[in-house]
Design a protein around this motif. Structure first.
Motif, mmCIF file in Angstrom:
data_model
loop_
_atom_site.group_PDB
_atom_site.id
_atom_site.type_symbol
_atom_site.label_atom_id
_atom_site.label_comp_id
_atom_site.label_asym_id
_atom_site.label_seq_id
_atom_site.Cartn_x
_atom_site.Cartn_y
_atom_site.Cartn_z
ATOM 1 N N ASP A 133 51.376 0.197 36.298
ATOM 2 C CA ASP A 133 50.518 1.550 35.846
ATOM 3 C C ASP A 133 50.062 1.934 37.141
ATOM 4 O O ASP A 133 49.655 1.431 38.071
ATOM 5 C CB ASP A 133 49.609 0.983 35.005
ATOM 6 C CG ASP A 133 50.160 0.822 33.480
ATOM 7 O OD1 ASP A 133 51.270 0.932 33.372
ATOM 8 O OD2 ASP A 133 49.338 0.397 32.605
ATOM 9 N N GLY A 134 49.756 3.349 37.079
ATOM 10 C CA GLY A 134 49.170 4.011 38.264
ATOM 11 C C GLY A 134 49.903 5.361 38.586
ATOM 12 O O GLY A 134 50.655 5.647 38.032
ATOM 13 N N LEU A 135 49.375 5.851 39.879
ATOM 14 C CA LEU A 135 49.930 7.016 40.084
ATOM 15 C C LEU A 135 51.169 6.869 41.057
ATOM 16 O O LEU A 135 51.155 5.803 41.724
ATOM 17 C CB LEU A 135 49.150 7.645 41.296
ATOM 18 C CG LEU A 135 49.368 9.123 41.708
ATOM 19 C CD1 LEU A 135 49.419 10.066 40.635
ATOM 20 C CD2 LEU A 135 48.232 9.714 42.734
ATOM 21 N N TRP A 136 52.339 7.698 40.786
ATOM 22 C CA TRP A 136 53.502 7.496 41.507
ATOM 23 C C TRP A 136 54.220 8.863 41.949
ATOM 24 O O TRP A 136 53.969 9.909 41.301
ATOM 25 C CB TRP A 136 54.573 6.658 40.512
ATOM 26 C CG TRP A 136 54.364 5.393 40.472
ATOM 27 C CD1 TRP A 136 53.689 4.856 39.293
ATOM 28 C CD2 TRP A 136 54.749 4.124 40.870
ATOM 29 N NE1 TRP A 136 53.561 3.368 39.447
ATOM 30 C CE2 TRP A 136 54.140 3.027 40.336
ATOM 31 C CE3 TRP A 136 55.532 3.991 42.032
ATOM 32 C CZ2 TRP A 136 54.675 1.768 40.876
ATOM 33 C CZ3 TRP A 136 55.585 3.023 42.704
ATOM 34 C CH2 TRP A 136 55.338 1.618 42.081
ATOM 35 N N ILE A 137 54.956 8.922 42.649
ATOM 36 C CA ILE A 137 55.757 9.937 43.103
ATOM 37 C C ILE A 137 57.438 9.347 42.922
ATOM 38 O O ILE A 137 57.650 8.540 43.739
ATOM 39 C CB ILE A 137 55.759 10.385 44.650
ATOM 40 C CG1 ILE A 137 54.098 11.099 44.883
ATOM 41 C CG2 ILE A 137 56.609 11.625 44.983
ATOM 42 C CD1 ILE A 137 54.172 11.216 46.307
ATOM 43 N N VAL A 138 57.932 10.091 42.008
ATOM 44 C CA VAL A 138 59.126 9.785 41.657
ATOM 45 C C VAL A 138 60.226 10.855 41.968
ATOM 46 O O VAL A 138 60.091 11.840 41.583
ATOM 47 C CB VAL A 138 59.487 9.529 39.867
ATOM 48 C CG1 VAL A 138 60.876 9.109 39.602
ATOM 49 C CG2 VAL A 138 58.236 8.490 39.386
ATOM 50 N N GLU A 139 61.193 10.387 42.712
ATOM 51 C CA GLU A 139 62.262 11.172 43.308
ATOM 52 C C GLU A 139 63.447 10.684 42.564
ATOM 53 O O GLU A 139 64.072 9.940 42.996
ATOM 54 C CB GLU A 139 62.236 11.136 44.856
ATOM 55 C CG GLU A 139 61.250 11.546 45.539
ATOM 56 C CD GLU A 139 61.411 11.560 47.061
ATOM 57 O OE1 GLU A 139 62.235 10.797 47.528
ATOM 58 O OE2 GLU A 139 60.401 11.854 47.637
ATOM 59 N N VAL A 140 64.240 11.927 41.744
ATOM 60 C CA VAL A 140 65.443 11.300 41.165
ATOM 61 C C VAL A 140 66.518 12.289 41.953
ATOM 62 O O VAL A 140 66.350 13.440 41.798
ATOM 63 C CB VAL A 140 65.275 11.517 39.679
ATOM 64 C CG1 VAL A 140 66.587 11.274 39.338
ATOM 65 C CG2 VAL A 140 64.393 10.656 39.115
ATOM 66 N N ASP A 141 67.627 11.598 42.575
ATOM 67 C CA ASP A 141 68.816 12.450 43.144
ATOM 68 C C ASP A 141 69.972 12.214 42.023
ATOM 69 O O ASP A 141 70.350 11.039 42.017
ATOM 70 C CB ASP A 141 68.844 11.811 44.465
ATOM 71 C CG ASP A 141 67.936 12.546 45.527
ATOM 72 O OD1 ASP A 141 67.286 13.494 45.148
ATOM 73 O OD2 ASP A 141 67.698 11.855 46.590
ATOM 74 N N ILE A 142 70.578 13.096 41.648
ATOM 75 C CA ILE A 142 71.629 12.869 40.644
ATOM 76 C C ILE A 142 72.864 13.374 41.244
ATOM 77 O O ILE A 142 72.926 14.824 41.696
ATOM 78 C CB ILE A 142 71.128 13.641 39.241
ATOM 79 C CG1 ILE A 142 69.943 12.798 38.745
ATOM 80 C CG2 ILE A 142 72.402 13.327 38.469
ATOM 81 C CD1 ILE A 142 69.561 13.515 37.462
ATOM 82 N N ASP A 143 73.899 12.876 41.259
ATOM 83 C CA ASP A 143 75.096 13.212 41.889
ATOM 84 C C ASP A 143 75.955 13.771 40.510
ATOM 85 O O ASP A 143 76.255 13.002 39.608
ATOM 86 C CB ASP A 143 76.054 12.165 42.428
ATOM 87 C CG ASP A 143 77.422 12.477 42.842
ATOM 88 O OD1 ASP A 143 77.678 13.826 42.982
ATOM 89 O OD2 ASP A 143 78.424 11.803 43.123
ATOM 90 N N VAL A 144 75.985 14.999 40.642
ATOM 91 C CA VAL A 144 76.505 16.062 39.464
ATOM 92 C C VAL A 144 78.198 16.224 39.484
ATOM 93 O O VAL A 144 78.782 16.230 38.750
ATOM 94 C CB VAL A 144 75.722 17.326 39.184
ATOM 95 C CG1 VAL A 144 76.308 17.998 38.007
ATOM 96 C CG2 VAL A 144 74.316 17.007 38.967
#
Length: 165
Positions: A133-144
């Motif tokens: 739990d807590g503050l996060w920066i989520v970076e999602v890179d998707i190969d389309v």
């Protein structure tokens, strides 16, 4: 001459009171500003600020090109699982091949998490993730496939009870 009309004498005690008040105000303001800065700054850490600044225009152009596609991304985190789904402009669910989700704590790299996203039966990408739990920066890179760069979704979110708040 009466006592009331006699000019008051400026003594060393008066000067001491002025100096204490002056520096007291300065110290109070500095402590207040330091507290506010440390309690509100969520931070953003890069290894080399010069190199990061040189890539700013390139990243901005990539962001504009991605926005022009008109795609939307849905990100869910629940019960120890991350799921990311892309929807095209026409409403069709994209068929991504692979993805990577990077969980970063603002200004604290020791808890960073990397999850390899794999295709799920419902068309989304998913993976187990053990984010506290807590503050996060989520970076999602998707190969389309068909795009020169991966589709990127960056979000700043708060997890409570293993779910996005």
């Amino acid at each position: 001459m009466s006592i009331a009309s006699r000019p008051r004498e400026f003594t060393g005690w008066h000067m001491l009171a002025i100096m204490v008040a002056f520096f007291g105000v300065i110290i109070t303001v500095n402590l207040t500003m330091a507290f506010l800065a440390s309690s509100s700054w969520t931070g953003f850490v890069v290894e080399n600020t010069y190199v990061a600044s040189q890539k700013f225009n390139q990243k901005a152009a990539e962001g504009r090109a991605q926005a022009a596609l008109g795609w939307t991304s849905e990100l869910t985190i629940a019960e120890g699982q991350i799921s990311s789904r892309l929807t095209e402009k026409a409403g069709n669910v994209g068929a991504p091949k692979h993805g990577i989700a990077n969980f970063r704590r603002p200004a604290y790299a020791a808890e960073d998490i990397k999850a390899e996203l794999m295709p799920q039966p419902d068309g989304a990408l998913g993976a187990p993730v053990a984010a506290h739990d807590g503050l996060w920066i989520v970076e999602v890179d998707i190969d389309v496939g068909g795009l020169p760069r991966p589709y990127r979704d960056v979000r700043r979110l708060t997890l409570r009870g293993g779910r996005i708040q």
